[in-house]
Design an enzyme around this catalytic site. Structure first.
Site, PDB file in Angstrom:
ATOM      1  N   GLY A 164      43.399  44.470  42.595  1.00 28.26           N
ATOM      2  CA  GLY A 164      44.167  44.901  41.446  1.00 28.26           C
ATOM      3  C   GLY A 164      45.650  44.774  41.673  1.00 28.26           C
ATOM      4  O   GLY A 164      46.446  45.449  41.013  1.00 28.26           O
ATOM      5  N   ASP A 165      46.045  43.890  42.607  1.00 29.92           N
ATOM      6  CA  ASP A 165      47.464  43.713  42.910  1.00 29.92           C
ATOM      7  C   ASP A 165      47.672  42.281  43.389  1.00 29.92           C
ATOM      8  O   ASP A 165      47.019  41.368  42.904  1.00 29.92           O
ATOM      9  CB  ASP A 165      47.922  44.755  43.932  1.00 29.92           C
ATOM     10  CG  ASP A 165      49.359  45.203  43.704  1.00 29.92           C
ATOM     11  OD1 ASP A 165      50.241  44.323  43.641  1.00 29.92           O
ATOM     12  OD2 ASP A 165      49.605  46.405  43.584  1.00 29.92           O
ATOM     13  N   ASP A 166      48.573  42.071  44.353  1.00 36.37           N
ATOM     14  CA  ASP A 166      48.870  40.714  44.805  1.00 36.37           C
ATOM     15  C   ASP A 166      47.709  40.148  45.602  1.00 36.37           C
ATOM     16  O   ASP A 166      47.263  40.749  46.587  1.00 36.37           O
ATOM     17  CB  ASP A 166      50.133  40.700  45.666  1.00 36.37           C
ATOM     18  CG  ASP A 166      51.364  41.127  44.895  1.00 36.37           C
ATOM     19  OD1 ASP A 166      51.392  40.941  43.665  1.00 36.37           O
ATOM     20  OD2 ASP A 166      52.303  41.659  45.524  1.00 36.37           O
TER      21      ASP A 166
END
Length: 355
Positions: free
Chosen positions: A164-166
């Site tokens: 849910g991020d990089d």
């Protein structure tokens, strides 16, 4: 746990299972602070030289992330708050991590720091919320596939990241990085940065080659975010607060970066550069410079008509940006928009890139 491996081979056929005693691990004295950047904690640290860890696609780390994600669903999350990185390669030379799986990483899946000549061949990171109460929300922020820092001659081959991020986060003083065959399922895409957070340090990223990347949007009830294909971000030139949460004012450069053969599936923005991470354009402009960025053979589509959004610092500008066969489609019947601020030389786009 720390493994110091020298001239060693490890075959890992099962999972190292970190019991999710959240309050225990949030006490930083129970983890390791070996990664300087943003004062992060680590669970499992591998160091040494001339080693190989092969998990044979049947072993790795079970992070029990769901308990963590539920715990933080109504609590503030900050860098350096004690949430640990699952697998950290630190102060290592000539090491290989092969066919490794990390299930439900509660925070970053991997970090490589202060290391050189490290090969990751076959890495799966899977941060997927299974709590129906939070369906359709990004319950799993900060579950980066890997963050790199102060490391040279690093190779990533055959990665599959759900987060849910990089998907990949390339941080300061990463040099001679080679990446091939990476699938990013959800999240924010591939990030360069953030950079320039520490006013007394220079963040230099150079000689990066990436190819065969895929950004795939997941069903919204599983993960609503698929932010970018690739994006570059720096803090402003003004010091606002102190790291790991605040910062700014750092210098440096990003140059000689080639990213080719990329396919995007319903990303928000194909390519983005911004130099106001954690701040605003009214603050002192960043002096960290981007130059020699090359993008070739990009295909796919975006959810909006902004395909490229480049906002470079007016203090230094961006230069030598090239595009070759860059074909990202907006929604049907919409005209693609290419935005450029403070770019001194750009070539290869089929339409003007305007402020």
């Amino acid at each position: 746990m720390t493994w110091e491996l020298n001239s060693a081979k490890v075959d890992l056929h099962g999972f190292l299972n970190f019991i999710p005693r959240v309050e225990y691990w949030l006490n930083m004295s129970n983890t390791f602070q070996v990664v300087f950047i943003q004062s992060q904690s680590s669970w499992f640290v591998v160091t040494g030289s001339d080693f190989e860890i092969d998990a044979h696609n049947t072993g790795g780390i079970q992070g029990n992330g769901q308990i963590w994600w539920d715990f933080f669903s109504n609590r503030t999350k900050d860098d350096g708050d004690g949430r640990p990185i699952s697998l950290t390669v630190f102060n290592a030379t000539r090491g290989t991590i092969r066919n490794f799986r990390v299930e439900s990483q509660p925070f970053w899946c991997n970090c490589v720091a202060e290391s050189q000549d490290i090969l990751y061949d076959g890495m799966l990171c899977n941060a997927t919320n299974t709590n129906p109460e939070f369906a359709g929300t990004n319950l799993v922020p900060n579950t980066d596939g890997i963050d790199t820092y102060r490391s040279d001659n690093i190779t990533f081959l055959n990665w599959d990241i759900t987060c849910g991020d990089d998907c990949l986060a390339i941080k300061g003083n990463t040099t001679n990085l080679f990446v091939r065959n990476v699938t990013c399922n959800g999240g924010n895409g591939v990030a360069f940065g953030s950079l320039g957070q520490y006013f007394n340090l220079s963040d230099n990223v150079e000689n990066v080659f990436m190819e065969d990347l895929r950004m795939i949007r997941l069903p919204a009830n599983v993960q609503p975010d698929m932010g970018n294909g690739v994006y570059f971000k720096t803090w402003t030139g003004e010091i606002v607060g102190t790291p790991p949460v605040g910062g700014g004012g750092g210098t440096g450069h990003v140059r000689n970066v080639t990213i080719q053969n990329v396919n995007l599936d319903q990303v928000d923005i194909g390519l983005q550069i911004f130099q106001t991470n954690g701040g605003s354009s009214s603050e002192t402009p960043s002096t960290l410079m981007f130059s020699g960025l090359h993008f070739a053979d990009w295909t796919g589509n975006a959810t909006g008509n902004t395909i490229i959004d480049i906002a470079c610092s007016p203090a230094v500008n961006c230069s030598d940006l090239t595009f070759d066969a860059f074909n990202i489609a907006p929604p049907a019947h919409e005209t693609p928009v290419f935005i450029c601020h403070n770019v001194t030389s750009i070539s290869g786009l089929q339409a003007p890139c305007n402020p």
